[in-house]
Design an enzyme around this catalytic site. Structure first.
Site, PDB file in Angstrom:
ATOM      1  N   THR A 191       0.918  -1.082  -0.136  1.00 37.40           N
ATOM      2  CA  THR A 191      -0.054  -0.101  -0.180  1.00 37.40           C
ATOM      3  C   THR A 191       0.577   1.255   0.074  1.00 37.40           C
ATOM      4  O   THR A 191       2.021   1.179   0.143  1.00 37.40           O
ATOM      5  CB  THR A 191      -1.036  -0.016   1.282  1.00 37.40           C
ATOM      6  OG1 THR A 191      -1.965   0.945   1.038  1.00 37.40           O
ATOM      7  CG2 THR A 191      -0.258   0.393   2.427  1.00 37.40           C
ATOM      8  N   LYS A 206      -7.858   2.259   4.489  1.00 36.98           N
ATOM      9  CA  LYS A 206      -6.654   2.125   5.257  1.00 36.98           C
ATOM     10  C   LYS A 206      -6.176   3.231   6.088  1.00 36.98           C
ATOM     11  O   LYS A 206      -5.390   3.360   6.940  1.00 36.98           O
ATOM     12  CB  LYS A 206      -5.330   1.805   4.572  1.00 36.98           C
ATOM     13  CG  LYS A 206      -5.645   0.619   3.441  1.00 36.98           C
ATOM     14  CD  LYS A 206      -4.715   0.280   2.329  1.00 36.98           C
ATOM     15  CE  LYS A 206      -5.056  -0.580   1.656  1.00 36.98           C
ATOM     16  NZ  LYS A 206      -3.888  -0.536   0.338  1.00 36.98           N
ATOM     17  N   GLY A 266      -2.921   5.480   9.808  1.00 35.68           N
ATOM     18  CA  GLY A 266      -2.936   4.656   8.562  1.00 35.68           C
ATOM     19  C   GLY A 266      -2.113   3.635   8.802  1.00 35.68           C
ATOM     20  O   GLY A 266      -1.354   3.765   9.699  1.00 35.68           O
ATOM     21  N   SER A 285       4.759   0.289   0.494  1.00 35.14           N
ATOM     22  CA  SER A 285       5.563  -0.127  -0.819  1.00 35.14           C
ATOM     23  C   SER A 285       5.939   1.083  -1.726  1.00 35.14           C
ATOM     24  O   SER A 285       6.766   1.469  -2.120  1.00 35.14           O
ATOM     25  CB  SER A 285       5.042  -1.190  -1.427  1.00 35.14           C
ATOM     26  OG  SER A 285       3.756  -0.927  -1.702  1.00 35.14           O
TER      27      SER A 285
END
Length: 186
Positions: A12, A44, A56, A135
């Site tokens: 994410t 998220k 988050g 990521s």
């Protein structure tokens, strides 16, 4: 052997941006399982403690939800003081045998602070008014820094544009962006 502070997360992008009297957190909606997209519209990022804290996550969803619950309990215990709650969560996370195995990271912010909390017991407060995890975090972070420095965009617009840039580079991040905002005193 050294332990990597930021383990490779293929999951994410979560971004926190503060500019002027606005604090914004944005996250993409993609949920991946290996190399397969399982969901496009996951949430998220969320509010905590009387809508005064933004949080988050990146990493395993079930692990993150467990950490959300623990952070919320810490915030209640410490009357919404994010710094104290983050320190106590990180201590528990690092020392508890079960929590240590959780594979997630948290990005938290209130009107005064931004913290990255990891399972190694680290709490990092960035020097700048922007931070990112996941990521696509490095891409979103670079884009947000450039936009903060070289544009007149507000915090929300910076977060959205930086997330779109990250989504165009990171295959584990999509353009289904959710952003939430705090209004801060100036």
């Amino acid at each position: 052997m050294t332990q990597n502070l930021f383990p490779k997360t293929r999951s994410t992008t979560i971004l926190a941006v503060r500019k002027g009297n606005r604090a914004v957190m944005a996250g993409d909606g993609q949920v991946s399982l290996g190399e397969t997209v399982m969901k496009h519209h996951a949430s998220k990022v969320r509010y905590m403690y009387k809508d005064q804290i933004l949080v988050g996550f990146a990493g395993a969803s079930a692990d993150a939800f467990s950490l959300f619950d623990r952070l919320e309990a810490k915030l209640e215990s410490y009357s919404g003081r994010l710094t104290r709650a983050a320190v106590e969560l990180a201590k528990d996370w690092r020392t508890d045998k079960i929590l240590r195995k959780l594979e997630a990271m948290l990005l938290t912010m209130d009107k005064d602070h931004i913290f990255i909390i990891s399972g190694t017991g680290d709490i990092i407060e960035p020097d700048e008014s922007v931070a990112a995890i996941g990521s696509g975090g490095p891409y979103a972070l670079a884009a947000a820094r450039a936009l903060l420095e070289h544009s007149e965009l507000d915090a929300n617009a910076i977060a959205i544009e930086a997330m779109k840039i990250a989504a165009s580079i990171c295959i584990y991040t999509n353009e289904q962006i959710e952003s939430i905002e705090l209004e801060c005193d100036e």
